[in-house]
Design a protein around this motif. Structure first.
Motif, short mmCIF file in Angstrom:
data_model
loop_
_atom_site.label_atom_id
_atom_site.label_comp_id
_atom_site.label_asym_id
_atom_site.label_seq_id
_atom_site.Cartn_x
_atom_site.Cartn_y
_atom_site.Cartn_z
N ARG A 44 -40.42 -14.58 -42.33
CA ARG A 44 -39.70 -14.81 -41.08
C ARG A 44 -40.57 -15.69 -40.19
NH1 ARG A 44 -38.06 -9.45 -38.29
NH2 ARG A 44 -40.32 -9.34 -37.93
N THR A 46 -41.07 -17.70 -36.51
CA THR A 46 -40.63 -17.66 -35.11
C THR A 46 -41.46 -18.61 -34.27
OG1 THR A 46 -39.99 -15.33 -35.35
CG2 THR A 46 -40.24 -16.18 -33.11
N LYS A 50 -37.15 -18.80 -31.12
CA LYS A 50 -36.24 -19.19 -32.20
C LYS A 50 -36.79 -18.68 -33.53
CE LYS A 50 -33.61 -21.62 -29.41
NZ LYS A 50 -32.26 -21.17 -29.05
N THR A 51 -35.91 -18.09 -34.35
CA THR A 51 -36.35 -17.48 -35.60
C THR A 51 -35.53 -17.98 -36.78
OG1 THR A 51 -37.08 -15.46 -34.48
CG2 THR A 51 -36.65 -15.30 -36.84
N GLN A 52 -36.21 -18.23 -37.90
CA GLN A 52 -35.55 -18.54 -39.16
C GLN A 52 -36.28 -17.78 -40.26
OE1 GLN A 52 -33.54 -22.19 -39.74
NE2 GLN A 52 -34.68 -23.24 -38.15
N ARG A 53 -35.63 -17.66 -41.43
CA ARG A 53 -36.25 -16.90 -42.52
C ARG A 53 -35.90 -17.51 -43.88
NH1 ARG A 53 -33.56 -11.44 -44.47
NH2 ARG A 53 -34.27 -12.39 -46.42
#
Length: 293
Positions: A44, A46, A50-53
């Motif tokens: 994950r 961040t 803003k977060t993406q995985r």
């Protein structure tokens, strides 16, 4: 690289300083965090809220993600990039460890070999990742942003430019009061009196956020219900996020709780998903910001 530099320039136009490119490659010798004997690690990422995985890799402590790169807009060189390695089966924060990198400390060139970093907070494990910060051009040399929102216009013509036929016109409403939007959809902004009259006559209309990309080419982001055919525009902030991600070559965007928990797939085809279902997404281009969409 050209698309990434264009995304960095667009970020500067919107008050940022550039973009951060993050490519998750692999994990090495991770700790076994699952007592059942299997681990399904994912990463994950961040930055500035803003977060993406990545996807999870099943039953391994040496996962190979080789993930599609993530691209984040950067507003401060002092921002911290946080990478947490988690188990897809465990509701525990960073059981495989974490990594913190400051934007000001990462390389400024894309394409360098990925580096292996020792994971923090655990007895062992490394995360192999490529990170690069691309600063946008100074404000004085960056293209000035065009007006974000165009006048309300009938939504009929430009779907053909995205390779789709125009959605069928809905039947006239029986009541002047419109029903509240369902979760997972995004209501179009209030239309002008002329647009409201067109809607009553059976036409679809909307106020469409448009973004200038080259000074002469404009982009419009909309979604379409594949079952009902109704077309809806994205809010300005969401359209801006989608355009930035598309220009940077991202595979998907997580819109999060601020937009019904939706995610938008950008590659290989445009598609919005929520817990309520999916909607087709269209990115339209036009050289005339006043033409009907």
């Amino acid at each position: 690289i050209a698309r990434l530099r264009r995304a960095a320039a667009q970020t500067v136009e919107k008050g940022g300083i550039g973009i951060l490119y993050v490519r998750i490659v692999a994990g090495h010798n991770l700790v076994n965090a699952d007592e059942a004997g299997t681990s399904d690690p994912y990463v994950r990422v961040t930055l500035e809220g803003k977060t993406q995985r990545t996807e999870a890799v099943r039953d391994t402590l040496n996962p190979k993600w080789n993930a599609t790169p993530f691209v984040f807009a950067v507003r401060s060189p002092g921002a911290d990039l946080r990478l947490g390695v988690l188990d897809d089966d465990l509701a525990v924060d960073d059981p495989f460890g974490k990594l913190l990198l400051k934007v000001s400390d990462v390389p400024t060139e894309v394409g360098l070999p990925a580096a292996r970093h020792r994971l923090q907070g655990v007895a062992q494990g490394e995360l192999e990742v490529e990170v690069a910060f691309l600063r946008g051009p100074p404000v004085s040399s960056a293209a000035k942003p065009a007006a974000a929102v165009a006048p309300a216009v009938p939504a009929a013509a430009a779907a053909a430019s995205a390779g789709a036929s125009a959605p069928p016109a809905p039947a006239p409403a029986a009541s002047a009061a419109a029903p509240p939007p369902e979760a997972g959809t995004h209501p179009a902004p209030a239309a002008s009196a002329a647009a409201a009259a067109a809607t009553a006559a059976g036409a679809v209309s909307a106020t469409v956020p448009r973004y200038s990309m080259t000074g002469s080419l404009w982009a419009v982001w909309v979604s379409v219900d594949p079952r009902k055919g109704d077309l809806q525009t994205y809010p300005t902030a969401v359209s801006q996020l989608l355009e930035d991600a598309w220009a940077a070559g991202q595979a998907s965007v997580e819109l999060g709780e601020s937009f019904f928990g939706a995610s938008v797939q950008l590659q290989p085809r445009l598609l919005q998903r929520t817990s309520k279902g999916s909607r087709d997404v269209r990115r339209l281009e036009t050289r005339d910001p006043t033409q009907p969409v």
